[in-house]
Design an enzyme around this catalytic site. Sequence first.
Site, PDB file in Angstrom:
ATOM      1  NE  ARG A   1       0.257   1.386   3.340  1.00  0.00           N
ATOM      2  CZ  ARG A   1       1.201   2.252   3.560  1.00  0.00           C
ATOM      3  NH1 ARG A   1       2.466   1.861   3.648  1.00  0.00           N
ATOM      4  NH2 ARG A   1       0.963   3.531   3.727  1.00  0.00           N
ATOM      5  N   GLY A   2       0.270   2.405  -0.162  1.00  0.00           N
ATOM      6  CA  GLY A   2       1.073   3.625  -0.329  1.00  0.00           C
ATOM      7  C   GLY A   2       1.207   3.874  -1.829  1.00  0.00           C
TER       8      GLY A   2
ATOM      9  CG  ASP B   1      -2.866   8.180  -1.279  1.00  0.00           C
ATOM     10  OD1 ASP B   1      -2.874   8.763  -0.181  1.00  0.00           O
ATOM     11  OD2 ASP B   1      -2.445   7.029  -1.443  1.00  0.00           O
TER      12      ASP B   1
ATOM     13  CG  ASN C   1      -1.867  11.683   2.670  1.00  0.00           C
ATOM     14  OD1 ASN C   1      -1.408  10.748   2.019  1.00  0.00           O
ATOM     15  ND2 ASN C   1      -1.485  11.916   3.904  1.00  0.00           N
ATOM     16  CE  LYS C   2      -4.870   5.856   4.450  1.00  0.00           C
ATOM     17  NZ  LYS C   2      -5.866   5.035   3.710  1.00  0.00           N
TER      18      LYS C   2
ATOM     19  NE  ARG D   1      -6.156   0.865  -1.715  1.00  0.00           N
ATOM     20  CZ  ARG D   1      -5.481   1.405  -0.707  1.00  0.00           C
ATOM     21  NH1 ARG D   1      -4.205   1.129  -0.540  1.00  0.00           N
ATOM     22  NH2 ARG D   1      -6.078   2.227   0.127  1.00  0.00           N
TER      23      ARG D   1
ATOM     24  CD  GLN E   1      -2.957   2.946   6.772  1.00  0.00           C
ATOM     25  OE1 GLN E   1      -3.512   3.331   7.794  1.00  0.00           O
ATOM     26  NE2 GLN E   1      -3.598   2.786   5.630  1.00  0.00           N
TER      27      GLN E   1
HETATM   28  O1  MRU Z   1      -4.442   3.264   2.184  1.00  0.00           O
HETATM   29  P1  MRU Z   1      -2.963   3.438   2.042  1.00  0.00           P
HETATM   30  O2  MRU Z   1      -2.186   2.843   3.167  1.00  0.00           O
HETATM   31  O3  MRU Z   1      -2.485   2.967   0.680  1.00  0.00           O
HETATM   32  O4  MRU Z   1      -2.752   5.010   2.090  1.00  0.00           O
HETATM   33  C1  MRU Z   1      -1.448   5.513   2.000  1.00  0.00           C
HETATM   34  C2  MRU Z   1      -1.371   6.976   2.179  1.00  0.00           C
HETATM   35  O5  MRU Z   1      -2.362   7.662   2.328  1.00  0.00           O
HETATM   36  C3  MRU Z   1      -0.011   7.605   2.084  1.00  0.00           C
HETATM   37  O6  MRU Z   1       0.081   8.715   2.923  1.00  0.00           O
HETATM   38  C4  MRU Z   1       0.230   8.051   0.640  1.00  0.00           C
HETATM   39  O7  MRU Z   1       0.049   6.977  -0.243  1.00  0.00           O
HETATM   40  C5  MRU Z   1       1.566   8.630   0.435  1.00  0.00           C
HETATM   41  S1  MRU Z   1       2.766   7.349   0.378  1.00  0.00           S
HETATM   42  C6  MRU Z   1       4.286   7.905   0.008  1.00  0.00           C
END
Ligand code: MRU
Length: 351
Positions: free
Chosen positions: A48-49, A242, A252-253, A91, A201
């Site tokens: 993920r990320g 993201d 972002n998250k 995703r 996370q």
């Molecule tokens: O749901 P995730 O764990 O894929 O979300 C990740 C994030 O929101 C990160 O902050 C984002 O991808 C930046 S990663 C360098």
Amino acid sequence: MKLDIIPVKWTDEGVAMLDQRLLPGEEKWLMLRTYNDVADGIKDMVVRGAPAIGVSAAYGVALGAKQFVGTTVEDLGEEIEYICEVLAATRPTAVNLFWAIERMKETFLLAKSEGRTVSEIKQILAAEAKSIHDEDIESQRLIAQYGGGLLEDNSSVLTHCNAGALATGGVWGTALGVIRGAVEQGKNIAVIADETRPYLQGARLTAWELHKDDIPVTLITDNMSGHLMKKGRVQAVVVGSDRIAANGDVANKIGTYMVAVLAKRHNIPFYVAAPLSTIDKNCPTGDDIPIEERNTREITHVRDIQLAPDGIGVSNYAFDVTPNELVTAIITEKGVARAPYTESLRKQFDL
Ligand code: MRU
């Protein structure tokens, strides 16, 4: 000590992924032997990320092409189209996924136009996926250099989610890259990590990474950041992204927007670190960014323990959008962009 964590690897047997669902308890590698396995790995959050998802998808395309048993370039093209559809359906928010898929498709088309054979194209696609991976690591290194310069010595930096080596091609990370960059520049940096409900996370991954690297990290629940900012305990916020719209709005998250509003309230700089592959020139504003909604069980349960009664309404938005006016700067591999972002981000692509 920087440990060079690389969460995704291309091997002769398939794509190896560190299973991030099991961290920090267990460090287990999975071997994903087909492109469908890679798609499932992205969907199920083995990886993920945003940048890590992009790198994985590129390897997924290369793996699918490698296992193609037909003989014509035309048929390989149809197979690649299908593989890309499967990977793109995993995703919706991280644009790096679609960026990497597009780059693999373009690579195929170029090789086809050059009259390459099926077996040559398979090798070209594997090499392209590897380049996407190598370039991603190099981008994070530059982000670390540029971003590290923005942090003050002896400061405490708050981050949300995991935007570290685990979330990228590896080694640096974006937000954690900025922190690692500052540490490499000899600065004394302590990190405050939001636990990042519901998927944790921050608690599971950011704390794990930083602790391994001997960077001091203090874990807090998401609802503590305002209190710490008010007490003067946070000198900067650094997050990843993201997808960044052309006007600098940042997805972002979930919870990032809240942190940005609090940072503004307390005059604390709010930095976003992301490679250019995260900037979506085709998305004019944050309103155009698709926001993933995930299984509500992530909210109502922690593993098998039920936290909320059955039969209630539950929302599980995985991301939110921070408007560009709350963003102090966006750090990419090309440097530091500041408002107005429509101009400064466009310029970064031309550098
Ligand atoms: O749901 P995730 O764990 O894929 O979300 C990740 C994030 O929101 C990160 O902050 C984002 O991808 C930046 S990663 C360098």
